[in-house]
Scaffold this motif. Structure first.
Motif, PDB file in Angstrom:
ATOM      1  N   THR A  58     -67.930  -3.416   3.250  1.00 40.88           N
ATOM      2  CA  THR A  58     -68.384  -2.042   3.004  1.00 40.88           C
ATOM      3  C   THR A  58     -67.906  -1.100   4.106  1.00 40.88           C
ATOM      4  N   GLU A  59     -68.029  -1.529   5.352  1.00 39.45           N
ATOM      5  CA  GLU A  59     -67.587  -0.691   6.475  1.00 39.45           C
ATOM      6  C   GLU A  59     -66.076  -0.494   6.449  1.00 39.45           C
ATOM      7  N   ALA A  60     -65.329  -1.553   6.153  1.00 44.06           N
ATOM      8  CA  ALA A  60     -63.872  -1.441   6.085  1.00 44.06           C
ATOM      9  C   ALA A  60     -63.451  -0.530   4.931  1.00 44.06           C
ATOM     10  N   LYS A  61     -64.166  -0.607   3.796  1.00 47.73           N
ATOM     11  CA  LYS A  61     -63.878   0.289   2.669  1.00 47.73           C
ATOM     12  C   LYS A  61     -64.079   1.749   3.084  1.00 47.73           C
ATOM     13  N   ALA A  62     -65.135   2.007   3.838  1.00 46.24           N
ATOM     14  CA  ALA A  62     -65.411   3.373   4.295  1.00 46.24           C
ATOM     15  C   ALA A  62     -64.289   3.880   5.195  1.00 46.24           C
ATOM     16  N   ILE A  63     -63.801   3.030   6.087  1.00 43.15           N
ATOM     17  CA  ILE A  63     -62.680   3.402   6.959  1.00 43.15           C
ATOM     18  C   ILE A  63     -61.446   3.694   6.106  1.00 43.15           C
ATOM     19  N   GLN A  64     -61.174   2.831   5.137  1.00 47.75           N
ATOM     20  CA  GLN A  64     -60.003   3.030   4.278  1.00 47.75           C
ATOM     21  C   GLN A  64     -60.110   4.346   3.496  1.00 47.75           C
ATOM     22  N   ALA A  65     -61.285   4.627   2.967  1.00 41.49           N
ATOM     23  CA  ALA A  65     -61.469   5.803   2.107  1.00 41.49           C
ATOM     24  C   ALA A  65     -61.525   7.108   2.879  1.00 41.49           C
ATOM     25  N   LYS A  66     -62.154   7.100   4.041  1.00 39.27           N
ATOM     26  CA  LYS A  66     -62.414   8.360   4.733  1.00 39.27           C
ATOM     27  C   LYS A  66     -61.513   8.630   5.927  1.00 39.27           C
ATOM     28  N   VAL A  67     -60.863   7.609   6.469  1.00 37.29           N
ATOM     29  CA  VAL A  67     -59.990   7.836   7.621  1.00 37.29           C
ATOM     30  C   VAL A  67     -58.544   7.541   7.249  1.00 37.29           C
ATOM     31  N   LEU A  68     -58.293   6.349   6.755  1.00 40.26           N
ATOM     32  CA  LEU A  68     -56.919   5.919   6.545  1.00 40.26           C
ATOM     33  C   LEU A  68     -56.230   6.617   5.382  1.00 40.26           C
ATOM     34  N   GLY A  84     -61.716  -3.064   1.280  1.00 39.58           N
ATOM     35  CA  GLY A  84     -62.491  -3.591   2.394  1.00 39.58           C
ATOM     36  C   GLY A  84     -61.766  -4.634   3.211  1.00 39.58           C
ATOM     37  N   LYS A  85     -60.454  -4.747   3.021  1.00 43.42           N
ATOM     38  CA  LYS A  85     -59.638  -5.688   3.781  1.00 43.42           C
ATOM     39  C   LYS A  85     -58.595  -4.891   4.553  1.00 43.42           C
ATOM     40  N   LEU A  86     -58.751  -4.859   5.867  1.00 36.15           N
ATOM     41  CA  LEU A  86     -57.809  -4.109   6.692  1.00 36.15           C
ATOM     42  C   LEU A  86     -56.562  -4.969   6.893  1.00 36.15           C
ATOM     43  N   GLY A  87     -55.636  -4.808   5.981  1.00 35.42           N
ATOM     44  CA  GLY A  87     -54.379  -5.551   6.005  1.00 35.42           C
ATOM     45  C   GLY A  87     -53.262  -4.702   6.584  1.00 35.42           C
ATOM     46  N   THR A  88     -52.036  -5.128   6.323  1.00 36.53           N
ATOM     47  CA  THR A  88     -50.859  -4.483   6.901  1.00 36.53           C
ATOM     48  C   THR A  88     -50.793  -2.985   6.624  1.00 36.53           C
TER      49      THR A  88
END
Length: 156
Positions: A58-68, A84-88
């Protein structure tokens, strides 16, 4: 007796090493026979394509959606899903962000290595007031600060 134990230990080390490099298997059980001993080394080897540094999905999804997403993730530049998977591709987008604002000087390669972690530590010092040594090691304090940073974006 000693030579049997030695053969078994060497066999286990070899089987584990081969399994870890993908020579024997990508998952399941790797087997090797040494002398008269039949050695089986359990292995759950899979490609370590994600590095969440302690973040939940959930936290990784939030980073992907709102920052990355702002830095090219989910676009043609770094195509990826908010999974939710911080990959390449997640790390490539993060490196763009870190390069812009936090002193990342490496290549945009998606590898969260030492230089990426140093820039991430600078971000965490600035964004959440983490008292981190900028050493490029994702230790317990860095992971805790990254989690704190992610919670800023994972709240509804």
């Amino acid at each position: 007796m000693t030579s049997t134990i030695t053969r078994r230990m060497v066999g286990a080390v070899v089987a584990t090493g081969l399994a870890a490099t993908g020579v024997l298997a990508m998952s399941g059980t790797a087997n090797a026979e040494v002398g008269t001993g039949n050695i089986a080394a359990a292995s759950s080897v899979s490609a370590q394509s994600t590095q969440n540094f302690g973040l939940s999905t959930t936290e990784a999804k939030a980073i992907q959606a709102k920052v990355l997403k702002k830095y090219g993730y989910t676009s043609k530049k770094y195509p990826g899903k908010i999974d939710g998977k911080l990959g390449t591709n997640s790390w490539k987008a993060f490196q763009v962000y870190l390069k812009k604002s936090y002193g990342y000087t490496g290549t945009i390669d998606g590898d969260p290595g030492k230089n990426t972690i140093k820039a991430l530590q600078r971000l965490l010092r600035h964004q959440v007031g983490a008292k981190l040594t900028i050493d490029g090691v994702a230790g317990a304090k860095t992971k805790a600060a990254f989690k704190k940073y992610a919670t800023k974006f994972s709240k509804p």
